[in-house]
Design an enzyme around this catalytic site. Structure first.
Site, mmCIF file in Angstrom:
data_model
loop_
_atom_site.group_PDB
_atom_site.id
_atom_site.type_symbol
_atom_site.label_atom_id
_atom_site.label_comp_id
_atom_site.label_asym_id
_atom_site.label_seq_id
_atom_site.Cartn_x
_atom_site.Cartn_y
_atom_site.Cartn_z
ATOM 1 N N HIS A 252 10.716 1.242 7.013
ATOM 2 C CA HIS A 252 9.874 0.049 7.105
ATOM 3 C C HIS A 252 10.809 -1.161 7.048
ATOM 4 O O HIS A 252 11.878 -1.097 6.428
ATOM 5 C CB HIS A 252 8.927 0.061 5.903
ATOM 6 C CG HIS A 252 7.855 -0.984 5.906
ATOM 7 N ND1 HIS A 252 8.098 -2.298 5.597
ATOM 8 C CD2 HIS A 252 6.523 -0.893 6.159
ATOM 9 C CE1 HIS A 252 6.961 -2.977 5.658
ATOM 10 N NE2 HIS A 252 5.990 -2.145 5.999
ATOM 11 N N ASP B 85 11.874 4.457 -1.242
ATOM 12 C CA ASP B 85 10.688 3.640 -0.976
ATOM 13 C C ASP B 85 9.471 4.565 -1.040
ATOM 14 O O ASP B 85 9.239 5.357 -0.128
ATOM 15 C CB ASP B 85 10.827 2.992 0.401
ATOM 16 C CG ASP B 85 9.549 2.276 0.856
ATOM 17 O OD1 ASP B 85 8.558 2.265 0.090
ATOM 18 O OD2 ASP B 85 9.547 1.749 1.978
ATOM 19 N N GLN C 128 4.343 4.928 0.547
ATOM 20 C CA GLN C 128 3.380 5.826 1.204
ATOM 21 C C GLN C 128 3.277 7.171 0.510
ATOM 22 O O GLN C 128 2.556 8.059 0.983
ATOM 23 C CB GLN C 128 3.781 6.044 2.673
ATOM 24 C CG GLN C 128 3.841 4.783 3.500
ATOM 25 C CD GLN C 128 2.480 4.124 3.676
ATOM 26 O OE1 GLN C 128 1.430 4.764 3.500
ATOM 27 N NE2 GLN C 128 2.473 2.846 4.009
ATOM 28 N N LYS D 252 -1.589 -0.194 -2.129
ATOM 29 C CA LYS D 252 -1.805 0.975 -1.276
ATOM 30 C C LYS D 252 -2.300 2.161 -2.097
ATOM 31 O O LYS D 252 -2.660 3.201 -1.553
ATOM 32 C CB LYS D 252 -0.506 1.353 -0.559
ATOM 33 C CG LYS D 252 0.000 0.297 0.432
ATOM 34 C CD LYS D 252 1.229 0.802 1.164
ATOM 35 C CE LYS D 252 2.053 -0.299 1.800
ATOM 36 N NZ LYS D 252 1.434 -0.926 2.955
ATOM 37 N N CYS E 280 5.449 -2.498 11.201
ATOM 38 C CA CYS E 280 6.660 -2.931 10.488
ATOM 39 C C CYS E 280 7.765 -1.883 10.569
ATOM 40 O O CYS E 280 8.562 -1.720 9.640
ATOM 41 C CB CYS E 280 6.370 -3.281 9.024
ATOM 42 S SG CYS E 280 5.240 -4.650 8.842
#
Lengths: 134, 453
Positions: free
Chosen positions: B167, B244, B247, B270, B411
């Site tokens: 991202h 990261d 998600q 999220k 993104c």
């Protein structure tokens, strides 16, 4: 869903007018939509009298951006730059004639914004082109 | 990349007037006999999304005689009532600043805020709540690491290894850092199914990077990376690892202790939490050695006109009044997810992903599906392209059917360059997603195709 995209828009998308490149263009301008990565390259021939002699565009985009580029290039071929300078963003939206949501405004206006940058050294654009349409 | 194409009939890509490049190898897949139908999924699903939906007020809203088929959870999740209530409760009953008020309200607010930190720490398997820094989102978490640890530890000629999946939030902060430091970036490529090429990763590790930063789950194509193995190899090569987790955290069990990484970033919004909530987890010794991020109130111990000593971690990194309500809301969100059980959440989304990949492949002629096929390393993010129809048009037309998907590059522009697409359409799932949402997506896509045919 099919009332949103009228047949003329889809026809311009399937068979865009003036799609391609010019061999020795006087002006080449690239435009892109940072939101979606769509790109447009606009090429213009302008004669000594300041008339848009020939125009072409290439690139990839959605039906709205491609149809708008197709219609806009039709409109400016043969037009003196002084007349081209009068084309505002609202004119482009009016010609598309469909409801454009705020999220899709950049798609609809990519071609006219690119055109404006292409000619910014040559013509004084009318103030209204700078405004965001209501 | 796996392109799911019909096994017979004319090539829809070759037949269309507007050239749409097809990506990947174009492997044709037969109907998967192991993919359960909707009734079977309803029977074996470890969650009941219809019951879960009662907790989400947005499903009470009418969208032209139906509920919204919300398929954009990778952008932000919907919010359950418990989260809305927790935010309201702070704003209506416990309003005060934190770590300051010598009065009941101030103590209540501090207890709620620090209680949320404790919940978040437990939720991601952190050993110590002092390792949780509240931030606005994963982007801020990564920027914090780049601006503090990065500025102190990355120098001229050093290398940071990233991947093609990242991202922009795990790309741009590092670009900014290496420009300042005259350091280098290297990238692990992906293969045609969207998995990281591990041999290339190993080759890059042999150059002794200082830091490796990669996503746990791709927000573009749903790849679940083998984090633990990649962390072990990076550590053996002497690199620290930032993951990261934006998600991953909302969709599967995550334990930073088990992953053994050094930094883990995620967004609360999220993960059913409010916007403005997120967390950075880092090893305590790293946090303690890092310089502060922003200067101001809260992050200090003592301030004199010309010098300051800093607060303990994590408060050293929380200058100014934080988004207290958002943090408390995030605490409620992770408690809600714990109540559902993250194994069950993953089981639910895994079934939906298999169902969606199958339904799209067999219900939408000519569709190109990006990312790994359904399985252990595939999350509930499904990006696709229709031949001859731009994703923007797909999303606009689906919106008329109250089907909400994302269209664009999500993104992840470098990933899309790799895919050979300027944009893709993306459907992504959450705990409240149903097979009916996916059926509505497929039906909507067929209408789009009919309009553009």
């Amino acid at each position: 869903m099919d009332d949103l995209y009228r047949a003329e828009i889809l026809e311009h998308y399937r068979h865009p007018h003036n799609f391609g490149t010019l061999e020795h263009p006087d002006v080449v301008q690239e435009g892109s939509n940072p939101l979606c990565g769509d790109r447009l390259t606009l090429m213009l021939d302008v004669d000594e009298q300041g008339v848009v002699d020939e125009v072409a565009f290439t690139g990839r985009g959605c039906a709205i951006s491609q149809a708008s580029a197709s219609m806009l290039t039709d409109r400016i071929r043969g037009l003196p730059l002084a007349e081209v300078a009068k084309i505002g963003r609202q004119d482009v939206l009016d010609e598309l004639g469909i409801e454009i949501s705020p999220a899709r405004l950049k798609c609809a206006l990519l071609s006219v914004d690119t055109l404006r940058r292409a000619l910014e050294d040559r013509v004084a654009w009318q103030a209204e082109t700078e405004e965001e349409p209501a | 990349m796996v392109a799911y194409l019909p096994s017979d009939g004319p090539d829809p890509v070759a037949d269309c007037d507007v050239a749409v490049p097809r990506t990947g190898s174009g492997t044709a897949l037969e109907a998967g006999p192991d993919v359960p139908d909707a009734a079977e999924i309803a029977r074996i699903d470890p969650l009941d999304p219809l019951v879960i939906r009662r907790d989400f007020p947005i499903f009470e809203r009418d969208f032209g005689g139906r509920t919204v088929a919300y398929l954009d959870s990778a952008a932000t999740s919907l919010k359950p009532r418990v989260v809305v209530d927790a935010v309201n409760d702070y704003n209506t009953r416990h309003t005060a600043n934190v770590h300051r008020g010598i009065y009941a309200l101030g103590e209540e607010a501090t207890a709620l805020y620090e209680g949320a930190r404790e919940r978040v720490a437990r939720f991601i398997g952190a050993r110590d709540r002092h390792e949780i820094v509240f931030v606005r989102n994963a982007t801020e978490a990564i920027n914090l690491v780049a601006a503090t640890w990065g500025r102190r530890n990355i120098g001229a000629g050093d290398t940071i290894v990233l991947t093609e999946l990242e991202h922009h939030s795990n790309l741009v902060p590092w670009q900014m850092l290496i420009q300042e430091k005259d350091a280098d970036l290297e990238f692990v490529p992906i293969d045609d199914e969207g998995r990281l090429v591990q041999e290339s990763y190993d080759a890059l590790l042999r150059t002794h990077p200082k830091l490796v930063a990669f996503t746990h789950v791709s927000n573009g194509i749903g790849t679940i990376n083998p984090v633990r193995e990649m962390v072990d190899r990076a550590h053996r090569a002497g690199a620290l690892v930032l993951v990261d987790g934006a998600q991953a955290v909302p969709h599967m069990p995550v334990s930073v202790a088990e992953l053994d990484c050094d930094f883990y970033a995620f967004s609360g919004h999220k993960a059913l939490g409010p916007t403005g909530s997120g967390a950075l987890w880092a090893r305590r010794e790293l946090l303690e050695a890092m310089p502060p991020y922003m200067g101001g109130g809260e992050m200090i111990r003592e301030v004199h006109l010309r010098s300051t000593t800093y607060n303990d971690v994590p408060w050293k990194f929380e200058a100014g009044t934080p988004d207290i309500a958002a943090a408390i809301g995030l605490g409620a969100a992770v408690e809600y997810l714990v109540g559902l059980g993250m194994d069950r959440v993953r089981g639910h989304e895994r079934l939906l992903t298999a169902y969606a990949l199958d339904a799209l492949a067999h219900g939408v002629p000519g569709v190109t599906l990006h990312g790994p096929r359904a399985g252990d390393d595939r999350a509930g993010v499904v990006s696709f392209n229709l031949p001859g129809v731009h994703p923007h048009d797909v999303a606009t037309l689906l919106d008329r059917e109250a089907v909400a998907i994302r269209a664009g590059h999500h993104c992840t522009q470098p990933l899309h360059e790799r895919l050979g697409e300027a944009a893709t359409a993306r459907a992504s799932f959450g705990v409240y997603s149903t097979t009916d949402d996916i059926d509505r997506l497929v039906a909507g896509l067929r209408k789009v195709q009919a309009l553009f045919s």
